[in-house]
Every structure is written in C-alpha cells, then in structure tokens.
Design a protein around this motif. Structure first.
Motif, PDB file in Angstrom:
ATOM      1  N   ALA A  48     -57.140  68.293 -87.567  1.00 10.44           N
ATOM      2  CA  ALA A  48     -57.175  69.914 -87.854  1.00 10.44           C
ATOM      3  C   ALA A  48     -56.620  70.598 -86.888  1.00 10.44           C
ATOM      4  N   GLY A  49     -55.449  70.050 -86.612  1.00  9.91           N
ATOM      5  CA  GLY A  49     -54.753  70.791 -85.443  1.00  9.91           C
ATOM      6  C   GLY A  49     -54.912  70.493 -83.990  1.00  9.91           C
ATOM      7  N   LEU A  50     -55.789  69.556 -83.801  1.00 11.00           N
ATOM      8  CA  LEU A  50     -56.118  69.128 -82.305  1.00 11.00           C
ATOM      9  C   LEU A  50     -55.127  68.558 -81.683  1.00 11.00           C
ATOM     10  N   VAL A  51     -54.522  67.820 -82.336  1.00  9.52           N
ATOM     11  CA  VAL A  51     -53.036  67.022 -81.827  1.00  9.52           C
ATOM     12  C   VAL A  51     -52.116  67.082 -82.739  1.00  9.52           C
ATOM     13  N   LYS A  52     -50.840  67.791 -82.095  1.00 10.75           N
ATOM     14  CA  LYS A  52     -49.515  67.884 -82.713  1.00 10.75           C
ATOM     15  C   LYS A  52     -48.494  67.196 -82.164  1.00 10.75           C
ATOM     16  N   ALA A  53     -47.781  66.649 -83.063  1.00  9.89           N
ATOM     17  CA  ALA A  53     -46.446  65.747 -82.488  1.00  9.89           C
ATOM     18  C   ALA A  53     -45.190  66.476 -82.718  1.00  9.89           C
ATOM     19  N   ALA A  54     -44.330  66.644 -82.165  1.00  6.02           N
ATOM     20  CA  ALA A  54     -43.106  67.352 -82.777  1.00  6.02           C
ATOM     21  C   ALA A  54     -41.864  66.263 -82.704  1.00  6.02           C
ATOM     22  N   ALA A  55     -41.184  66.308 -83.520  1.00  9.02           N
ATOM     23  CA  ALA A  55     -40.011  65.278 -83.785  1.00  9.02           C
ATOM     24  C   ALA A  55     -38.804  65.998 -84.354  1.00  9.02           C
ATOM     25  N   THR A  56     -37.622  65.335 -84.088  1.00  9.37           N
ATOM     26  CA  THR A  56     -36.343  65.973 -84.818  1.00  9.37           C
ATOM     27  C   THR A  56     -36.526  65.352 -86.203  1.00  9.37           C
ATOM     28  N   ALA A  57     -35.554  65.832 -87.095  1.00 11.60           N
ATOM     29  CA  ALA A  57     -35.720  65.239 -88.676  1.00 11.60           C
ATOM     30  C   ALA A  57     -35.283  63.967 -88.468  1.00 11.60           C
ATOM     31  N   LYS A  58     -34.654  63.451 -87.550  1.00 10.96           N
ATOM     32  CA  LYS A  58     -34.323  62.074 -87.534  1.00 10.96           C
ATOM     33  C   LYS A  58     -35.392  61.122 -87.148  1.00 10.96           C
ATOM     34  N   GLY A  59     -36.689  61.813 -86.665  1.00 16.87           N
ATOM     35  CA  GLY A  59     -37.722  61.012 -86.370  1.00 16.87           C
ATOM     36  C   GLY A  59     -37.947  60.617 -84.942  1.00 16.87           C
ATOM     37  N   GLU A  60     -37.127  61.061 -83.941  1.00 14.83           N
ATOM     38  CA  GLU A  60     -37.206  61.059 -82.748  1.00 14.83           C
ATOM     39  C   GLU A  60     -38.309  61.990 -82.127  1.00 14.83           C
ATOM     40  N   LEU A  61     -39.542  61.351 -81.528  1.00 17.82           N
ATOM     41  CA  LEU A  61     -40.576  62.355 -81.035  1.00 17.82           C
ATOM     42  C   LEU A  61     -40.109  63.076 -79.658  1.00 17.82           C
ATOM     43  N   THR A  62     -40.120  64.180 -79.922  1.00 19.97           N
ATOM     44  CA  THR A  62     -39.795  65.151 -78.714  1.00 19.97           C
ATOM     45  C   THR A  62     -40.898  65.876 -78.126  1.00 19.97           C
ATOM     46  N   GLY A  63     -42.351  65.686 -78.378  1.00 22.82           N
ATOM     47  CA  GLY A  63     -43.234  66.457 -77.814  1.00 22.82           C
ATOM     48  C   GLY A  63     -44.747  66.055 -78.285  1.00 22.82           C
ATOM     49  N   LEU A  64     -45.660  66.353 -77.569  1.00 22.55           N
ATOM     50  CA  LEU A  64     -47.138  66.106 -77.789  1.00 22.55           C
ATOM     51  C   LEU A  64     -47.928  67.339 -77.512  1.00 22.55           C
ATOM     52  N   ASP A  65     -48.814  67.941 -78.243  1.00 14.89           N
ATOM     53  CA  ASP A  65     -49.604  69.213 -77.791  1.00 14.89           C
ATOM     54  C   ASP A  65     -51.264  68.527 -78.141  1.00 14.89           C
ATOM     55  N   ILE A  66     -51.957  68.404 -77.236  1.00 10.59           N
ATOM     56  CA  ILE A  66     -53.097  67.917 -77.413  1.00 10.59           C
ATOM     57  C   ILE A  66     -54.243  68.874 -76.647  1.00 10.59           C
ATOM     58  N   ASP A  67     -54.949  69.290 -77.421  1.00  9.08           N
ATOM     59  CA  ASP A  67     -56.153  70.449 -77.450  1.00  9.08           C
ATOM     60  C   ASP A  67     -57.064  69.551 -76.211  1.00  9.08           C
ATOM     61  N   PRO A  68     -57.256  70.063 -74.999  1.00 12.54           N
ATOM     62  CA  PRO A  68     -57.972  69.383 -74.101  1.00 12.54           C
ATOM     63  C   PRO A  68     -59.466  69.294 -74.482  1.00 12.54           C
ATOM     64  N   SER A  69     -60.031  69.927 -75.542  1.00 14.55           N
ATOM     65  CA  SER A  69     -61.422  69.671 -76.045  1.00 14.55           C
ATOM     66  C   SER A  69     -61.633  68.288 -76.467  1.00 14.55           C
ATOM     67  N   ILE A  70     -60.531  67.338 -76.880  1.00 20.00           N
ATOM     68  CA  ILE A  70     -60.444  66.007 -77.592  1.00 20.00           C
ATOM     69  C   ILE A  70     -60.877  65.015 -76.482  1.00 20.00           C
ATOM     70  N   PHE A  71     -60.736  65.398 -75.151  1.00 19.02           N
ATOM     71  CA  PHE A  71     -60.778  64.529 -74.108  1.00 19.02           C
ATOM     72  C   PHE A  71     -62.358  64.250 -73.456  1.00 19.02           C
ATOM     73  N   ASP A  72     -62.972  63.406 -74.498  1.00 11.19           N
ATOM     74  CA  ASP A  72     -64.257  62.786 -74.156  1.00 11.19           C
ATOM     75  C   ASP A  72     -64.047  61.275 -73.872  1.00 11.19           C
ATOM     76  N   PRO A  73     -64.261  60.946 -72.559  1.00 12.71           N
ATOM     77  CA  PRO A  73     -64.097  59.585 -72.016  1.00 12.71           C
ATOM     78  C   PRO A  73     -64.940  58.633 -73.201  1.00 12.71           C
ATOM     79  N   ASN A  74     -65.939  58.997 -73.703  1.00 11.53           N
ATOM     80  CA  ASN A  74     -66.732  58.042 -74.466  1.00 11.53           C
ATOM     81  C   ASN A  74     -65.934  57.886 -75.998  1.00 11.53           C
ATOM     82  N   GLU A  75     -65.045  58.939 -76.018  1.00 11.98           N
ATOM     83  CA  GLU A  75     -64.501  58.730 -77.529  1.00 11.98           C
ATOM     84  C   GLU A  75     -63.046  58.545 -77.214  1.00 11.98           C
TER      85      GLU A  75
END
Length: 115
Positions: free
Chosen positions: A43-70
């Motif tokens: 639901a938008g907690l993790v976003k990946a940006a890429a060019t239209a050629k498919g080259e990954l250019t960035g990641l945006d990760i909501d810090p709320s998902i960083f639970d060491p148990n998960e």
C-alpha cells in the motif's frame, strides 16, 4: 523504351520510410531513459523507481516496516515493488514504441526491427 523508374521509385520511398522509422526509434529509445515509472507494494510503503527501459533508479522505503522480526516481509515488499516498477516500465516501453509504429501500417506487437 524506359518508362520512368517504376519499382525503383517505390523502393526509394520504402528506403526513405525505413530510415525515418529508424531515426524515430532511436529517438524513442533515448527518451525511454528519461521516462520514470514507479512501482509500489505494501500500500505504498515501498516504492521503486525505474526508467521505462527497466533500469532501477531508486527505492523509497517507509521506516515503519523495519521490524527486525519481519525481515522476510520487508524483503518481499522490496522485491514486489521492484517487480511492479519493471512491469510498468515494460508496459510504458511498449506504449511508446506503439506510438511510432502505429502510423506505419505494421502489425500490432511487431518488435523493433532496428533494436
């Protein structure tokens, strides 16, 4: 007696059209590097940006998902966002290429003959 160029004139037109198509395809391929698509997961907690050629250019990760148990959940969300971005990039690339080929009378889905 020679009656004009006949088929040679048609061939010259075809060659000119092929050169124009190649130029347009080259320009479109370059433009694909500047088009950015965004894939999401969780639901938008993790976003990946890429060019239209498919080259990954960035990641945006909501810090709320960083639970060491998960850890596995976080990894799955990251992979899902990347796959979503790649799928969107592929669809966008096909869309951009279709814009070029649609006016040329080529069959739908024809692959780039110059790429």
């Amino acid at each position: 007696m020679i009656k004009g160029l006949g088929n040679l004139g048609d061939m010259a037109k075809m060659m000119k059209a092929a050169q124009e198509m190649q130029t347009k395809m080259t320009e479109a391929q370059a433009a694909l590097d500047t088009i950015i698509v965004t894939g999401e997961s969780g639901a938008g907690l993790v976003k990946a940006a890429a060019t239209a050629k498919g080259e990954l250019t960035g990641l945006d990760i909501d810090p709320s998902i960083f639970d060491p148990n998960e850890k596995e959940v976080v990894e799955d969300l990251i992979l899902a966002a990347i796959k979503d971005a790649q799928a969107k990039a592929s669809a966008r690339m096909e869309s951009e290429m279709a814009k070029i080929t649609e006016g040329l009378g080529l069959p739908a889905g024809m692959k780039n003959p110059f790429g």
